[in-house]
Design a protein around this motif. Structure first.
Motif, PDB file in Angstrom:
ATOM      1  N   ASP A 131      -0.966 -10.273 -11.009  1.00 38.66           N
ATOM      2  CA  ASP A 131      -1.772 -10.153  -9.858  1.00 38.66           C
ATOM      3  C   ASP A 131      -1.538  -8.967  -9.215  1.00 38.66           C
ATOM      4  O   ASP A 131      -2.542  -8.079  -8.813  1.00 38.66           O
ATOM      5  CB  ASP A 131      -2.045 -11.219  -8.936  1.00 38.66           C
ATOM      6  CG  ASP A 131      -2.404 -12.637  -9.377  1.00 38.66           C
ATOM      7  OD1 ASP A 131      -3.079 -12.566 -10.388  1.00 38.66           O
ATOM      8  OD2 ASP A 131      -2.309 -13.547  -8.892  1.00 38.66           O
ATOM      9  N   GLY A 138      -6.750   3.377  -9.176  1.00 38.87           N
ATOM     10  CA  GLY A 138      -8.063   4.147  -9.434  1.00 38.87           C
ATOM     11  C   GLY A 138      -8.894   4.564  -8.452  1.00 38.87           C
ATOM     12  O   GLY A 138      -9.507   5.549  -8.341  1.00 38.87           O
ATOM     13  N   LEU A 139      -8.780   3.828  -7.494  1.00 42.90           N
ATOM     14  CA  LEU A 139      -9.624   4.237  -6.011  1.00 42.90           C
ATOM     15  C   LEU A 139      -8.885   5.449  -5.650  1.00 42.90           C
ATOM     16  O   LEU A 139      -9.798   6.411  -5.068  1.00 42.90           O
ATOM     17  CB  LEU A 139      -9.529   3.027  -5.059  1.00 42.90           C
ATOM     18  CG  LEU A 139      -9.964   3.397  -3.618  1.00 42.90           C
ATOM     19  CD1 LEU A 139     -11.687   3.327  -3.901  1.00 42.90           C
ATOM     20  CD2 LEU A 139      -9.717   2.128  -2.756  1.00 42.90           C
ATOM     21  N   THR A 168       2.137   0.120 -17.130  1.00 46.71           N
ATOM     22  CA  THR A 168       2.064  -1.312 -16.238  1.00 46.71           C
ATOM     23  C   THR A 168       2.652  -2.351 -16.954  1.00 46.71           C
ATOM     24  O   THR A 168       3.033  -3.369 -15.955  1.00 46.71           O
ATOM     25  CB  THR A 168       0.523  -1.264 -16.127  1.00 46.71           C
ATOM     26  OG1 THR A 168      -0.115  -1.421 -17.223  1.00 46.71           O
ATOM     27  CG2 THR A 168      -0.233  -0.401 -15.128  1.00 46.71           C
ATOM     28  N   TYR A 212       0.884  -1.353   0.084  1.00 46.17           N
ATOM     29  CA  TYR A 212       0.074   0.042   0.061  1.00 46.17           C
ATOM     30  C   TYR A 212       0.803   1.184  -0.251  1.00 46.17           C
ATOM     31  O   TYR A 212       0.596   2.441  -0.615  1.00 46.17           O
ATOM     32  CB  TYR A 212      -1.020   0.125   1.340  1.00 46.17           C
ATOM     33  CG  TYR A 212      -2.101  -0.859   1.055  1.00 46.17           C
ATOM     34  CD1 TYR A 212      -2.540  -1.594  -0.043  1.00 46.17           C
ATOM     35  CD2 TYR A 212      -2.835  -1.350   2.293  1.00 46.17           C
ATOM     36  CE1 TYR A 212      -3.363  -2.365  -0.107  1.00 46.17           C
ATOM     37  CE2 TYR A 212      -4.021  -2.029   2.101  1.00 46.17           C
ATOM     38  CZ  TYR A 212      -4.247  -2.595   0.924  1.00 46.17           C
ATOM     39  OH  TYR A 212      -5.428  -3.652   0.970  1.00 46.17           O
ATOM     40  N   ILE A 242      -2.629  -5.963 -11.440  1.00 41.65           N
ATOM     41  CA  ILE A 242      -4.106  -5.697 -11.356  1.00 41.65           C
ATOM     42  C   ILE A 242      -4.531  -5.041  -9.987  1.00 41.65           C
ATOM     43  O   ILE A 242      -5.233  -3.991 -10.024  1.00 41.65           O
ATOM     44  CB  ILE A 242      -4.857  -7.131 -11.451  1.00 41.65           C
ATOM     45  CG1 ILE A 242      -4.674  -7.591 -12.955  1.00 41.65           C
ATOM     46  CG2 ILE A 242      -6.314  -6.680 -11.174  1.00 41.65           C
ATOM     47  CD1 ILE A 242      -5.133  -9.031 -13.102  1.00 41.65           C
ATOM     48  N   GLU A 243      -3.634  -5.471  -9.018  1.00 40.16           N
ATOM     49  CA  GLU A 243      -4.115  -4.751  -7.558  1.00 40.16           C
ATOM     50  C   GLU A 243      -3.707  -3.263  -7.583  1.00 40.16           C
ATOM     51  O   GLU A 243      -4.200  -2.316  -7.106  1.00 40.16           O
ATOM     52  CB  GLU A 243      -3.189  -5.466  -6.551  1.00 40.16           C
ATOM     53  CG  GLU A 243      -3.968  -7.147  -6.200  1.00 40.16           C
ATOM     54  CD  GLU A 243      -2.876  -7.479  -5.013  1.00 40.16           C
ATOM     55  OE1 GLU A 243      -2.377  -6.816  -4.263  1.00 40.16           O
ATOM     56  OE2 GLU A 243      -3.056  -8.705  -4.939  1.00 40.16           O
ATOM     57  N   TYR A 244      -2.547  -2.952  -8.345  1.00 39.46           N
ATOM     58  CA  TYR A 244      -1.946  -1.641  -8.399  1.00 39.46           C
ATOM     59  C   TYR A 244      -2.792  -0.726  -9.225  1.00 39.46           C
ATOM     60  O   TYR A 244      -3.184   0.285  -8.674  1.00 39.46           O
ATOM     61  CB  TYR A 244      -0.414  -1.716  -8.975  1.00 39.46           C
ATOM     62  CG  TYR A 244       0.025  -0.402  -9.661  1.00 39.46           C
ATOM     63  CD1 TYR A 244       0.362   0.499  -8.792  1.00 39.46           C
ATOM     64  CD2 TYR A 244      -0.291  -0.153 -11.008  1.00 39.46           C
ATOM     65  CE1 TYR A 244       0.683   1.746  -9.369  1.00 39.46           C
ATOM     66  CE2 TYR A 244       0.245   1.208 -11.483  1.00 39.46           C
ATOM     67  CZ  TYR A 244       0.861   2.188 -10.501  1.00 39.46           C
ATOM     68  OH  TYR A 244       1.049   3.283 -11.156  1.00 39.46           O
ATOM     69  N   GLU A 245      -3.402  -1.323 -10.310  1.00 34.73           N
ATOM     70  CA  GLU A 245      -4.514  -0.536 -10.999  1.00 34.73           C
ATOM     71  C   GLU A 245      -5.666  -0.084 -10.310  1.00 34.73           C
ATOM     72  O   GLU A 245      -6.195   0.827 -10.528  1.00 34.73           O
ATOM     73  CB  GLU A 245      -4.788  -1.230 -12.511  1.00 34.73           C
ATOM     74  CG  GLU A 245      -3.624  -1.261 -13.286  1.00 34.73           C
ATOM     75  CD  GLU A 245      -3.757  -2.177 -14.673  1.00 34.73           C
ATOM     76  OE1 GLU A 245      -4.520  -3.062 -14.328  1.00 34.73           O
ATOM     77  OE2 GLU A 245      -3.202  -1.643 -15.764  1.00 34.73           O
ATOM     78  N   PHE A 246      -6.388  -1.177  -9.611  1.00 37.70           N
ATOM     79  CA  PHE A 246      -7.420  -1.023  -8.746  1.00 37.70           C
ATOM     80  C   PHE A 246      -6.958   0.089  -7.706  1.00 37.70           C
ATOM     81  O   PHE A 246      -7.929   0.963  -7.410  1.00 37.70           O
ATOM     82  CB  PHE A 246      -7.942  -2.346  -8.192  1.00 37.70           C
ATOM     83  CG  PHE A 246      -9.016  -2.273  -7.250  1.00 37.70           C
ATOM     84  CD1 PHE A 246     -10.517  -1.920  -7.899  1.00 37.70           C
ATOM     85  CD2 PHE A 246      -9.072  -2.126  -5.892  1.00 37.70           C
ATOM     86  CE1 PHE A 246     -11.319  -2.060  -6.981  1.00 37.70           C
ATOM     87  CE2 PHE A 246      -9.925  -2.018  -5.128  1.00 37.70           C
ATOM     88  CZ  PHE A 246     -11.091  -1.792  -5.662  1.00 37.70           C
ATOM     89  N   GLY A 247      -5.776  -0.150  -7.195  1.00 39.69           N
ATOM     90  CA  GLY A 247      -5.688   0.841  -6.016  1.00 39.69           C
ATOM     91  C   GLY A 247      -5.543   2.386  -6.232  1.00 39.69           C
ATOM     92  O   GLY A 247      -5.861   3.397  -5.991  1.00 39.69           O
ATOM     93  N   TYR A 280     -10.096   8.298  -7.590  1.00 43.25           N
ATOM     94  CA  TYR A 280     -11.621   8.673  -7.345  1.00 43.25           C
ATOM     95  C   TYR A 280     -11.502   9.376  -5.865  1.00 43.25           C
ATOM     96  O   TYR A 280     -12.206  10.465  -5.740  1.00 43.25           O
ATOM     97  CB  TYR A 280     -12.297   7.349  -7.245  1.00 43.25           C
ATOM     98  CG  TYR A 280     -13.811   7.639  -6.902  1.00 43.25           C
ATOM     99  CD1 TYR A 280     -14.693   8.107  -7.892  1.00 43.25           C
ATOM    100  CD2 TYR A 280     -14.158   7.515  -5.403  1.00 43.25           C
ATOM    101  CE1 TYR A 280     -16.117   8.260  -7.395  1.00 43.25           C
ATOM    102  CE2 TYR A 280     -15.498   7.755  -5.098  1.00 43.25           C
ATOM    103  CZ  TYR A 280     -16.363   8.187  -6.076  1.00 43.25           C
ATOM    104  OH  TYR A 280     -17.664   8.550  -5.856  1.00 43.25           O
TER     105      TYR A 280
END
Length: 218
Positions: A197, A207-208, A178, A161, A200-205, A211
């Motif tokens: 994996d 994006g969050l 990426t 994180y 993918i976690e990095y891209e989600f984090g 936002y």
């Protein structure tokens, strides 16, 4: 990390571009040649001018097609070198082909006409893709993590994180590729599937965080 080279050619005047391309065409010799047929075909897909060249195979290098595009109104670049026949080019072959074209034709003509030209390095370090603090954070995560469980352990998750938060701050001024991030992770010892994996976690984090950053200023 070995990566594909890029070439960028910058002009003071847009009028100089066609003369530059004509000079290349007039100076080109075997095994290279101008490919007007490929240029004609390219007009079906792109609106701006493109300039296509081909190289025939010889004992040293395979055949290829090389296309020069406009990156902006005063900059040409080579976005890709492709095999003429079916198959694919290794990173080494790709870089050898683009370097040959650069060394023999592009660089001498650019120097002669006082045109700015750059070829990128094929050996990228993690600090080139990220920056020093973010790269060090990622190395620390990879060094200390249990690579069989990814970021699932609480201590590993905290370090992961921390990397995502630092990368988010960096992303405001520098885009992080990426695909290259995944290659860094693999070079640091992660298996390909586990590295994917994490990306993918990095891209989600990321994006969050983007936002939340946008939401907080509403």
């Amino acid at each position: 990390m070995k990566t594909y080279k890029d070439v960028f050619i910058s002009f003071n005047n847009i009028e100089d571009v066609k003369n530059y391309i004509e000079d290349i065409t007039n100076s080109i010799t075997v095994p290279w040649q101008r490919s007007y047929d490929r240029e004609q075909n390219a007009k079906s897909f792109v609106s701006e001018d493109v300039y296509c060249f081909e190289r025939n195979e010889d004992p040293r290098l395979p055949s290829c097609g090389l296309t020069i595009f406009f990156k902006d109104q005063r900059t040409l670049y080579i976005p890709n070198v492709v095999p003429k026949e079916s198959g694919w080019l290794t990173v080494e072959q790709y870089n050898d082909l683009i370097t040959e074209f650069y060394d023999i034709y592009l660089l001498p003509l650019s120097e002669k006409n006082n045109i700015s030209i750059t070829i990128t390095n094929d050996d990228l370090q993690d600090e080139d893709i990220l920056n020093k603090p973010v790269a060090e954070c990622l190395r620390r995560f990879s060094t200390l993590a249990n690579m069989s469980t990814g970021s699932s352990h609480p201590c590993d998750r905290k370090r992961w994180y921390e990397f995502i938060c630092l990368a988010f701050d960096l992303s405001k001024t520098k885009s992080i590729n990426t695909d290259l991030l995944q290659k860094i992770l693999i070079e640091q010892g992660w298996e390909e599937d586990r590295a994917l994996d994490l990306v993918i976690e990095y891209e989600f984090g990321l994006g969050l965080l983007e936002y939340l950053d946008e939401y907080s200023i509403r």
